[in-house]
Design a protein around this motif. Sequence first.
Motif, PDB file in Angstrom:
ATOM      1  N   ARG A  62       0.810  -1.217   0.000  1.00 53.17           N
ATOM      2  CA  ARG A  62       0.000   0.000   0.000  1.00 53.17           C
ATOM      3  C   ARG A  62       0.844   1.269   0.000  1.00 53.17           C
ATOM      4  NH1 ARG A  62      -3.331   0.154   5.532  1.00 53.17           N
ATOM      5  NH2 ARG A  62      -4.157  -1.749   4.595  1.00 53.17           N
ATOM      6  N   ASP A  63       2.075   1.201   0.509  1.00 54.70           N
ATOM      7  CA  ASP A  63       2.931   2.386   0.541  1.00 54.70           C
ATOM      8  C   ASP A  63       3.451   2.768  -0.840  1.00 54.70           C
ATOM      9  OD1 ASP A  63       2.637   2.625   3.289  1.00 54.70           O
ATOM     10  OD2 ASP A  63       4.356   1.333   3.710  1.00 54.70           O
ATOM     11  N   ASP A  64       3.268   1.891  -1.824  1.00 59.08           N
ATOM     12  CA  ASP A  64       3.719   2.197  -3.184  1.00 59.08           C
ATOM     13  C   ASP A  64       2.726   3.071  -3.944  1.00 59.08           C
ATOM     14  OD1 ASP A  64       6.134   0.740  -3.044  1.00 59.08           O
ATOM     15  OD2 ASP A  64       5.053  -1.129  -3.398  1.00 59.08           O
ATOM     16  N   SER A  65       1.567   3.335  -3.371  1.00 63.02           N
ATOM     17  CA  SER A  65       0.590   4.198  -4.037  1.00 63.02           C
ATOM     18  C   SER A  65       1.099   5.633  -4.082  1.00 63.02           C
ATOM     19  CB  SER A  65      -0.752   4.158  -3.294  1.00 63.02           C
ATOM     20  OG  SER A  65      -1.364   2.892  -3.397  1.00 63.02           O
ATOM     21  N   GLY A  66       0.896   6.302  -5.224  1.00 61.22           N
ATOM     22  CA  GLY A  66       1.311   7.693  -5.358  1.00 61.22           C
ATOM     23  C   GLY A  66       1.712   8.013  -6.785  1.00 61.22           C
ATOM     24  N   ASN A  67       2.299   9.204  -6.978  1.00 58.94           N
ATOM     25  CA  ASN A  67       2.694   9.678  -8.306  1.00 58.94           C
ATOM     26  C   ASN A  67       4.159   9.342  -8.591  1.00 58.94           C
ATOM     27  OD1 ASN A  67       0.214  10.909  -9.078  1.00 58.94           O
ATOM     28  ND2 ASN A  67       0.667  12.630  -7.720  1.00 58.94           N
ATOM     29  N   TYR A  68       4.393   8.788  -9.776  1.00 54.42           N
ATOM     30  CA  TYR A  68       5.741   8.463 -10.231  1.00 54.42           C
ATOM     31  C   TYR A  68       6.103   9.416 -11.372  1.00 54.42           C
ATOM     32  CZ  TYR A  68       5.599   4.315  -7.364  1.00 54.42           C
ATOM     33  OH  TYR A  68       5.540   3.461  -6.289  1.00 54.42           O
ATOM     34  N   GLU A  69       7.313   9.989 -11.303  1.00 47.12           N
ATOM     35  CA  GLU A  69       7.741  10.995 -12.278  1.00 47.12           C
ATOM     36  C   GLU A  69       8.910  10.478 -13.105  1.00 47.12           C
ATOM     37  OE1 GLU A  69       8.552  15.677 -11.968  1.00 47.12           O
ATOM     38  OE2 GLU A  69      10.157  14.458 -11.065  1.00 47.12           O
ATOM     39  N   CYS A  70       8.812  10.689 -14.419  1.00 48.39           N
ATOM     40  CA  CYS A  70       9.925  10.438 -15.335  1.00 48.39           C
ATOM     41  C   CYS A  70      10.420  11.797 -15.834  1.00 48.39           C
ATOM     42  CB  CYS A  70       9.472   9.565 -16.504  1.00 48.39           C
ATOM     43  SG  CYS A  70      10.764   9.297 -17.752  1.00 48.39           S
ATOM     44  N   ARG A  71      11.729  12.067 -15.672  1.00 43.99           N
ATOM     45  CA  ARG A  71      12.289  13.369 -16.049  1.00 43.99           C
ATOM     46  C   ARG A  71      13.454  13.167 -17.023  1.00 43.99           C
ATOM     47  NH1 ARG A  71      12.370  18.611 -14.362  1.00 43.99           N
ATOM     48  NH2 ARG A  71      10.808  18.098 -12.773  1.00 43.99           N
ATOM     49  N   ALA A  72      13.464  13.998 -18.084  1.00 38.43           N
ATOM     50  CA  ALA A  72      14.540  13.981 -19.079  1.00 38.43           C
ATOM     51  C   ALA A  72      15.289  15.306 -19.026  1.00 38.43           C
ATOM     52  CB  ALA A  72      13.973  13.742 -20.474  1.00 38.43           C
ATOM     53  N   ASN A  73      16.628  15.246 -19.049  1.00 38.80           N
ATOM     54  CA  ASN A  73      17.469  16.439 -19.003  1.00 38.80           C
ATOM     55  C   ASN A  73      18.541  16.364 -20.089  1.00 38.80           C
ATOM     56  OD1 ASN A  73      16.881  18.032 -16.274  1.00 38.80           O
ATOM     57  ND2 ASN A  73      16.765  15.837 -15.828  1.00 38.80           N
ATOM     58  N   ASN A  74      18.736  17.476 -20.826  1.00 43.85           N
ATOM     59  CA  ASN A  74      19.913  17.628 -21.689  1.00 43.85           C
ATOM     60  C   ASN A  74      20.315  19.101 -21.687  1.00 43.85           C
ATOM     61  OD1 ASN A  74      18.211  18.949 -23.455  1.00 43.85           O
ATOM     62  ND2 ASN A  74      18.265  17.364 -25.052  1.00 43.85           N
ATOM     63  N   SER A  75      21.261  19.452 -22.532  1.00 43.69           N
ATOM     64  CA  SER A  75      21.791  20.826 -22.533  1.00 43.69           C
ATOM     65  C   SER A  75      20.764  21.849 -22.990  1.00 43.69           C
ATOM     66  CB  SER A  75      23.029  20.897 -23.432  1.00 43.69           C
ATOM     67  OG  SER A  75      22.696  20.494 -24.763  1.00 43.69           O
ATOM     68  N   GLN A  76      19.683  21.364 -23.608  1.00 47.73           N
ATOM     69  CA  GLN A  76      18.671  22.282 -24.122  1.00 47.73           C
ATOM     70  C   GLN A  76      17.521  22.507 -23.132  1.00 47.73           C
ATOM     71  OE1 GLN A  76      19.252  23.806 -27.166  1.00 47.73           O
ATOM     72  NE2 GLN A  76      21.224  22.760 -26.811  1.00 47.73           N
ATOM     73  N   GLY A  77      17.507  21.737 -22.029  1.00 46.67           N
ATOM     74  CA  GLY A  77      16.444  21.924 -21.046  1.00 46.67           C
ATOM     75  C   GLY A  77      16.030  20.611 -20.404  1.00 46.67           C
ATOM     76  N   ASN A  78      14.834  20.591 -19.841  1.00 47.44           N
ATOM     77  CA  ASN A  78      14.327  19.377 -19.208  1.00 47.44           C
ATOM     78  C   ASN A  78      12.816  19.312 -19.373  1.00 47.44           C
ATOM     79  OD1 ASN A  78      12.930  20.455 -16.606  1.00 47.44           O
ATOM     80  ND2 ASN A  78      14.935  21.477 -16.618  1.00 47.44           N
ATOM     81  N   HIS A  79      12.305  18.118 -19.206  1.00 50.98           N
ATOM     82  CA  HIS A  79      10.861  17.911 -19.307  1.00 50.98           C
ATOM     83  C   HIS A  79      10.507  16.685 -18.470  1.00 50.98           C
ATOM     84  CE1 HIS A  79       7.027  16.622 -21.427  1.00 50.98           C
ATOM     85  NE2 HIS A  79       6.777  17.867 -21.045  1.00 50.98           N
ATOM     86  N   SER A  80       9.330  16.711 -17.832  1.00 49.15           N
ATOM     87  CA  SER A  80       8.924  15.580 -16.997  1.00 49.15           C
ATOM     88  C   SER A  80       7.438  15.317 -17.165  1.00 49.15           C
ATOM     89  CB  SER A  80       9.237  15.855 -15.518  1.00 49.15           C
ATOM     90  OG  SER A  80       8.459  16.936 -15.033  1.00 49.15           O
ATOM     91  N   ASN A  81       7.048  14.136 -16.728  1.00 51.20           N
ATOM     92  CA  ASN A  81       5.643  13.746 -16.743  1.00 51.20           C
ATOM     93  C   ASN A  81       5.414  12.797 -15.573  1.00 51.20           C
ATOM     94  OD1 ASN A  81       2.985  13.535 -17.614  1.00 51.20           O
ATOM     95  ND2 ASN A  81       3.597  13.395 -19.780  1.00 51.20           N
ATOM     96  N   THR A  82       4.188  12.770 -15.068  1.00 52.63           N
ATOM     97  CA  THR A  82       3.869  11.917 -13.921  1.00 52.63           C
ATOM     98  C   THR A  82       2.683  11.021 -14.237  1.00 52.63           C
ATOM     99  OG1 THR A  82       2.401  13.568 -12.929  1.00 52.63           O
ATOM    100  CG2 THR A  82       4.719  13.602 -12.254  1.00 52.63           C
ATOM    101  N   SER A  83       2.640   9.900 -13.524  1.00 52.15           N
ATOM    102  CA  SER A  83       1.515   8.973 -13.627  1.00 52.15           C
ATOM    103  C   SER A  83       1.264   8.399 -12.239  1.00 52.15           C
ATOM    104  CB  SER A  83       1.823   7.853 -14.620  1.00 52.15           C
ATOM    105  OG  SER A  83       0.721   6.973 -14.741  1.00 52.15           O
ATOM    106  N   GLU A  84       0.001   8.191 -11.918  1.00 50.46           N
ATOM    107  CA  GLU A  84      -0.366   7.750 -10.568  1.00 50.46           C
ATOM    108  C   GLU A  84      -0.546   6.237 -10.522  1.00 50.46           C
ATOM    109  OE1 GLU A  84      -3.719   8.585  -7.070  1.00 50.46           O
ATOM    110  OE2 GLU A  84      -4.012   9.368  -9.105  1.00 50.46           O
ATOM    111  N   LEU A  85      -0.032   5.649  -9.443  1.00 46.58           N
ATOM    112  CA  LEU A  85      -0.246   4.230  -9.166  1.00 46.58           C
ATOM    113  C   LEU A  85      -1.139   4.114  -7.941  1.00 46.58           C
ATOM    114  CD1 LEU A  85       0.336   1.172  -9.445  1.00 46.58           C
ATOM    115  CD2 LEU A  85       2.360   1.540  -8.008  1.00 46.58           C
TER     116      LEU A  85
END
Length: 331
Positions: free
Chosen positions: A98-121
Motif C-alpha cells: 500500500r505504501d507504493d501508491s502515489g505519483n511516479y515521475e519520469c524526467r529527461a534532461n539535456n543541454s537544451q532543457g528538461n521535461h517531466s511527466n507523472t503517472s499515478e499508481l
Amino acid sequence: MDLMTIKSQRTKLVCGLLIFAWIAESPAQGVAPKVTLSPERKQKVEYQKTATFNCTFSGNPTPDISWSFKNSSLSSSSRHNISTTGNVSILILKNLNRDDSGNYECRANNSQGNHSNTSELIVLSPPDAPTNLSLLNRTANSIDIRWNEGSFDGNSPVQNFNATIFRDGNPNGCIASPSNYNTSSIVSNPQASFSGLNPYTTYKFTVCSINSIGETCTDGSFSLITLEDVPGVPINVSLIPILSTQLEVSWEIPCDQNGIILSYYITWRIVRNDTNHIVDGKLETAKEEVDTKSFIISNLEPHSEYNVTVNAVNGAGNGSSVTKTARTKEH
C-alpha cells in the motif's frame, strides 16, 4: 569577360565552398527533451503484484532519464527495476504494497532543457481491520456487538464484515455444551448479534473487514461474558438419618451453574400419615441458607418422615430444587 569579373566570381565560389564545408562539419541543432509516460494518468494494481511504467523520450543531445517517487529518486533495487531500450525507459515495481501508491515521475534532461511527466499508481489492498469493538447489548443467552470501520479501505470499498464468536473454554458448569462454540455472521453494517449462548460464559470475538481484494481481521482478544441465569438443580443429593432428631443432607454443585453459586436453600417439612393419606406438615417448615455442600437438620421428631429440598442460588436468583425423603431414627 574581363579579368576583374573572373576574379570576383572565383572569390564568391571559394567563399561559398568554405561556408558549405563549415555547415557540414557543424553539429546538428540542439532539441529540448520531451517525455511521454504510459499509463498516462493512473493505473490500479493489486498488492503483491507488479506495476510497469514506460517513459518514451526524445531530444538532442540524448537526454538523461531519472525516476522519482514522492520527491525521492528511484534506482534499481530488489523491488525496483529501471532499464532503457532505445528511447524508452522502463520502471518495474515488484511485490507492491500500500505504501507504493502515489505519483511516479519520469524526467529527461539535456543541454537544451528538461521535461517531466507523472503517472499515478493506486495499489489495491485489503482494508484495515475494524476498530473499537464494544458491547451493544447482552443477556444470559445473547450478545450484540458493534465496531468502527478501519481508517483505510485499501483503495477498494469495504463490502462486508465477517464477525465470528468463539466460546473461550467450556460453559460455566460440569457439562460441556456445543452451543455456539464457533459461529460466524456476515453483515453489511458494523454490528452483529449472536444468540443461543450459554449463561455466564466468556466469548471471544473476531471481526474482519472485507473488500474486493481480501480481508483483514482483529486479533481476537476482545471478549465478553454473558449474564447470569438461575442455576440448575444440585446433583447427587442424598438424605441420611443420623439420630432420632437429625437428618444430614448433602449435594454437589449443579452442572448448569449459570453464574457464581452464592448459597443453597435447604427446606424441610414433616410428612404425616392420616388414614393412609400423606399430608405435608405446613406448620413445621423451615429454611436455611448455607454456603457449604452439606447440612445437618436438627430438632426433628423421632421416627418421622421428612421431605427435604435443596436449591442453589446465584446472582440471577433461586434455581430449581431437588426433593429427597427420609425418616429419622427411633429413640
